[in-house]
Design an enzyme around this catalytic site. Structure first.
Site, mmCIF file in Angstrom:
data_model
loop_
_atom_site.group_PDB
_atom_site.id
_atom_site.type_symbol
_atom_site.label_atom_id
_atom_site.label_comp_id
_atom_site.label_asym_id
_atom_site.label_seq_id
_atom_site.Cartn_x
_atom_site.Cartn_y
_atom_site.Cartn_z
ATOM 1 N N HIS A 351 4.297 11.335 19.474
ATOM 2 C CA HIS A 351 5.642 10.866 19.830
ATOM 3 C C HIS A 351 6.189 11.448 21.121
ATOM 4 O O HIS A 351 7.361 11.226 21.434
ATOM 5 C CB HIS A 351 6.647 11.193 18.717
ATOM 6 N N LYS A 539 22.146 9.444 21.782
ATOM 7 C CA LYS A 539 20.796 9.960 21.546
ATOM 8 C C LYS A 539 20.864 11.476 21.628
ATOM 9 O O LYS A 539 21.875 12.022 22.057
ATOM 10 C CB LYS A 539 19.803 9.423 22.576
ATOM 11 N N ARG A 540 19.777 12.167 21.218
ATOM 12 C CA ARG A 540 19.787 13.614 21.372
ATOM 13 C C ARG A 540 19.979 13.994 22.840
ATOM 14 O O ARG A 540 19.614 13.245 23.743
ATOM 15 C CB ARG A 540 18.475 14.206 20.839
ATOM 16 N N LYS A 545 16.423 12.769 29.170
ATOM 17 C CA LYS A 545 17.155 11.543 28.821
ATOM 18 C C LYS A 545 18.281 11.258 29.829
ATOM 19 O O LYS A 545 18.854 10.188 29.855
ATOM 20 C CB LYS A 545 17.719 11.641 27.408
ATOM 21 N N THR A 647 14.288 4.112 20.351
ATOM 22 C CA THR A 647 14.520 3.104 19.314
ATOM 23 C C THR A 647 15.984 2.657 19.313
ATOM 24 O O THR A 647 16.297 1.560 18.875
ATOM 25 C CB THR A 647 14.135 3.634 17.913
ATOM 26 N N LYS A 651 17.889 -1.058 18.808
ATOM 27 C CA LYS A 651 19.054 -1.314 17.941
ATOM 28 C C LYS A 651 20.151 -2.024 18.731
ATOM 29 O O LYS A 651 20.762 -2.985 18.254
ATOM 30 C CB LYS A 651 19.595 0.005 17.360
HETATM 31 C C1 26V Z 1 11.287 17.444 21.776
HETATM 32 C C2 26V Z 1 11.454 18.322 22.824
HETATM 33 C C3 26V Z 1 11.808 19.699 22.529
HETATM 34 C C4 26V Z 1 11.602 20.608 23.701
HETATM 35 C C5 26V Z 1 12.120 20.024 24.981
HETATM 36 C C6 26V Z 1 11.469 18.736 25.305
HETATM 37 C C7 26V Z 1 11.288 17.860 24.126
HETATM 38 C C8 26V Z 1 10.960 16.567 24.344
HETATM 39 C C9 26V Z 1 10.789 15.698 23.279
HETATM 40 C C10 26V Z 1 10.938 16.133 21.998
HETATM 41 C C11 26V Z 1 10.764 15.149 20.896
HETATM 42 C C12 26V Z 1 9.518 15.353 20.112
HETATM 43 C C13 26V Z 1 9.120 14.205 19.223
HETATM 44 C C14 26V Z 1 10.091 13.073 19.139
HETATM 45 O O1 26V Z 1 11.072 13.142 18.462
HETATM 46 N N1 26V Z 1 9.802 11.977 19.826
HETATM 47 C C15 26V Z 1 10.592 10.770 19.811
HETATM 48 O O2 26V Z 1 9.998 9.866 18.883
HETATM 49 C C16 26V Z 1 10.675 8.636 18.819
HETATM 50 C C17 26V Z 1 10.010 7.827 17.729
HETATM 51 O O3 26V Z 1 8.710 7.515 18.083
HETATM 52 C C18 26V Z 1 10.627 7.940 20.165
HETATM 53 O O4 26V Z 1 11.330 6.720 20.077
HETATM 54 C C19 26V Z 1 11.247 8.819 21.228
HETATM 55 O O5 26V Z 1 11.089 8.224 22.496
HETATM 56 C C20 26V Z 1 10.591 10.185 21.208
HETATM 57 O O6 26V Z 1 11.233 11.092 22.081
#
Ligand code: 26V
Length: 799
Positions: A351, A539-540, A545, A647, A651
């Protein structure tokens, strides 16, 4: 689907109120009504769940087990009512009773057992698996506290515990009789048996009970109810009496399912998180083995014939060595036999390509969680490296990069790839990037494993339940086939030039905007204009982002108005919702900045209400259900290549918003579907971003010094234009000192320009409504039913 008449539903409700809540229809509270309705729904679900489970065992078909550390399910009352066909009758009875259905349903606590997209995706997938009638269950953790509740005090994010279980959770069934024992830590030693096999003995292990709580997952109009099994950690009675320090011991064990970790930037010092991961997979795999032997009466050698396991990101990757451990140590299989079964069982979804988010755990910590699991990982690594050396000599010099264990770290994504038969990304572009860059070595070695499964969202929750007005308008126009075949939304093309229909579409949007306007007023006291453009970024909060790019544009607009107050601007409401990880300083500064800018802009005389900035605190699934239907511009502005899919973009598209974004993640597929005239695309491409990254970046300070629009907006952060006490120097220097790793300055002008284009387009009402319609009618592809159908046929081989 009409099981109840109004009279029979009302009679049942009356009975439930007395039996469950000692209350009556005449004097009942919202809470009592909610629990009585939930109890009716749960009875229906339990009945169907029993039938589904029986059918599953008889069918002898392969099942999918979706393992995820997160299930962001939100409230279930409305989606359960909808899927069981009880929504209309329930609403009608409540209205007859003079009660407001929405208010009753809002008694349910929002189950926030996830961080964001990844967790919500898991919840949408369960809905689709059940609705398509597939045999499949989810496994996760019943966190005592979900993702923190966000409060904003003077612009600063404060995190409060999310006590979602403070009342009874009406959807779960505790199944103490199906409790599993999980062992942690200790020492392991082996004994050679007469037949030459090794037998493992353990000492000083910590024994923890995994108690399952089952939540039903109702399919839409098909009688299927699958199960989401959430594990809760408890102390075994036997251990309790032996412990001198009982209370502390108990707390330590219960902490394992204590709370969900926010996706922070570092995994260090998070040993408990590692224990959670092993807790989830050990209890789940043990259950699946038991089920196979006891319910299906089959030998463990058939495990993969009956089970597929999809791991949602690398978090459940210890399931690979855990299955190996059980098959070898408990069931007596050889390494090769166990490996053959394991690698036919597991499939891994990636992901993110962000390096800091790819899990790597120190060897010492993995050993501490379970020494035998580490031994197996080590063996997997050695055998894999040896295989590359012997059978793929052309990659010998790449072995250091391929190794599962290197620099004293276990690389979870590499373990997941080696132990799985399928590796997928979550949008077409993302899957290409994985193959070409992130896991290129593995791709070259085993290209057949790699595939794409573009994400989706359940149109039942995100259109039918949350936007009933639009849903009804669609059904009135094209019938209801789209409900079971969402691609049929394309039938709406017939109305592309129908002025009356387009007007109705606009009225639905206006209605939803008024509803959101009231929510905004209730929550913030800010009065927004429902005739302004609702421009949404929810979003987070992450730097990639680029919420900061959005704010810099607002600052630019503000300064334009200040420079020339008579300037013509399209009235706009910028809506934000975002939680920042508690330890993520820059993210928290951005939240402060949004509030500081709002404070100035919203009350400025020259602006005169034409621009409003709103930050909605505690963005969660429930709030999203109000926001998505009201959005007109969907801000999807990540640095190209960095957002795996997104996602929220789907939506909002499904609810008629127009995407304003970069060619990143699933935006690329949205653009492809609606055509470039129905989307606002700006900024660098992912190829350009990757090119700059591999060549040391671009020169950010050049742009800053030569472009006055960029400079003025950025200087506002350092000069204290927004906030007297403190300026936003950290944000300012974070960009310039680090050479703008997220390309904000590089994309700034193109972002400003695309907003101008979007606003010029908005003034042509008919054209805008047509664009909106085009987005809705093309959104069928993004139903998670399509996604799940692809997983089921290409990966899980369920039929
Ligand atoms: C976490 C972190 C934490 C440290 C800083 C950078 C960073 C970057 C990304 C993440 C997210 C990790 C996994 C995640 O939640 N991915 C999300 O998954 C969604 C479902 O597939 C997708 O739509 C999102 O684009 C994706 O960020």
């Amino acid at each position: 689907m009409n099981k109840y008449t109004k009279a029979s539903f009302r009679a049942l409700l009356e009975k439930k109120l007395i039996n469950k809540r000692t209350s009556t229809l005449e004097d009942t509270s919202d809470t009592d009504l909610f629990y009585a309705i939930a109890s009716i729904v749960k009875d229906e679900m339990n009945q169907a769940n029993v039938t589904t489970k029986k059918g599953n065992i008889q069918s002898k078909k392969r099942q999918i087990n979706y393992l995820s550390m997160e299930f962001l399910i939100g409230r279930l009352i409305e989606s359960n009512l909808l899927n069981l066909g009880l929504m209309d009758v329930c609403n009608e009875v409540l209205i007859d009773l003079g009660r407001n259905p929405k208010k009753i349903y809002s008694e349910e606590n929002d189950a926030g057992l996830g961080n964001g997209g990844l967790g919500r995706l898991a919840a949408c997938f369960l809905d689709s698996i059940a609705s398509l009638g597939y045999l499949g269950n989810g496994f996760g953790i019943r966190y005592r506290y979900g993702l923190f509740e966000q409060r904003i005090i003077d612009g600063t994010q404060i995190e409060l515990p999310d006590n979602w279980l403070k009342e009874v959770y009406p959807w779960e069934v505790r199944k103490a009789d199906e409790t599993i024992t999980v062992h942690f830590g200790g020492e392991v030693y082996s004994e050679t048996m007469p037949d030459g096999r090794l037998k493992f003995h353990y000492q000083n292990q910590e024994t923890v009970l995994a108690v399952p709580y089952d939540v039903g997952v109702a399919g839409y109009d098909n009688g299927v109810v699958n199960t989401l099994r959430l594990w809760s950690a408890e102390v075994p009675d036997t251990e309790l009496t032996m412990h001198p320090n009982q209370l502390e011991y108990m707390q330590n064990v219960e902490r394992i399912s204590g709370f969900l970790y926010p996706d922070d930037s570092t995994e260090e010092g998070r040993f408990l998180r590692l224990k959670q991961q092993y807790f989830l997979v050990s209890s789940t795999i043990q259950t699946l083995i038991k089920q196979l032997k006891e319910k299906y009466n089959e030998p463990v050698t058939k495990f993969h014939e009956y089970n597929c396991i999809q791991i949602n990101d690398t978090h459940p990757t210890f399931g690979i060595p855990e299955l190996m451990r059980i098959l070898m140590d408990d069931e007596g299989l050889s390494w090769d036999e166990a490996w053959a079964i394991t690698t036919k069982t597991y499939a891994y979804t990636n992901h993110t390509i962000m390096q800091e988010a790819l899990e790597k755990w120190p060897v010492s910590q993995v050993q501490r969680v379970n020494p035998r699991i580490f031994m197996i990982i080590n063996e997997i690594n050695e055998r894999f490296c040896r295989d590359v050396y012997e059978n793929h000599p052309q990659y010998r010099d790449r072995i250091a990069d391929l190794a599962v264990i290197s620099h004293d770290l276990v690389h979870m994504s590499k373990l997941a790839i080696v132990g799985s038969f399928s590796v997928n990304g979550v949008a077409a572009l993302h899957s290409e990037i994985i193959k070409d860059y992130t896991f290129n070595d593995f791709y070259k070695l085993t290209p057949e494993k790699f595939n794409n499964k573009t994400n989706g969202i359940t149109h039942r929750r995100w259109l039918m339940a949350s936007n009933p007005k639009l849903s009804n308008l669609i059904t009135d126009a094209i019938g209801d086939q789209w409900i079971k075949s969402p691609q049929e939304l394309s039938q709406l093309m017939r109305y592309y030039n129908d002025d009356a229909f387009l007007k109705q579409l606009q009225e639905v949007k206006l209605h939803n905007k008024k509803v959101l306007k009231d929510v905004i007023y209730d929550k913030t006291g800010i009065e927004v204009d429902e005739h302004s453009v609702f421009d949404v970024q929810v979003k987070r909060l992450h730097e990639y982002k680029r919420q900061l790019l959005n704010v810099l544009h607002i600052i630019y607009l503000f300064n334009e108005i200040k420079r020339k107050p008579s300037i013509k601007v399209q009235p706009r409401t910028f809506i934000f919702g975002a939680k920042a990880a508690p330890g993520y300083h820059i993210a928290k500064e951005i939240i402060k900045l949004i509030h500081a800018v709002a404070e100035v802009v919203n009350y400025d005389k020259d602006v005169d209400g034409r621009i409003k900035v709103v930050f909605l605190e505690n963005y969660n699934v429930t709030l999203a259900e109000y926001i998505m239907p009201a959005a007109e511009i969907s801000e999807q502005i990540s640095t190209a290549s960095m957002e795996a899919s997104g996602t929220g973009n789907m939506k909002m598209m499904m609810n008629g918003a127009i995407t304003l974004g970069t060619m990143d993640g699933a935006n690329v597929e949205i653009a492809e579907l609606v055509g470039k005239e129905n989307i606002f695309i700006f900024g660098l491409s992912s190829d350009e971003v990757i090119h700059y990254q591999t060549n040391g970046g671009y020169n950010a300070s050049d742009i800053y010094h030569t472009d006055s629009r960029v400079q003025t907006s950025l200087d506002a952060l350092k000069d204290g234009q927004f906030g007297r006490d403190f300026a936003f120097q950290d944000l300012y220097f974070n960009i310039l000192k680090n050479n703008d790793p997220y390309f904000l300055l590089k994309d700034f002008n193109s972002y400003v320009d695309i907003h101008l284009t979007a606003m010029a387009t908005y003034s042509d009402e008919k054209k805008w409504n047509q664009m909106s319609l085009m987005n809705i009618l093309k959104s069928g592809k993004f139903s998670s039913d399509r996604t799940i159908h692809e997983y089921a046929t290409d990966i899980w081989k369920l039929i």
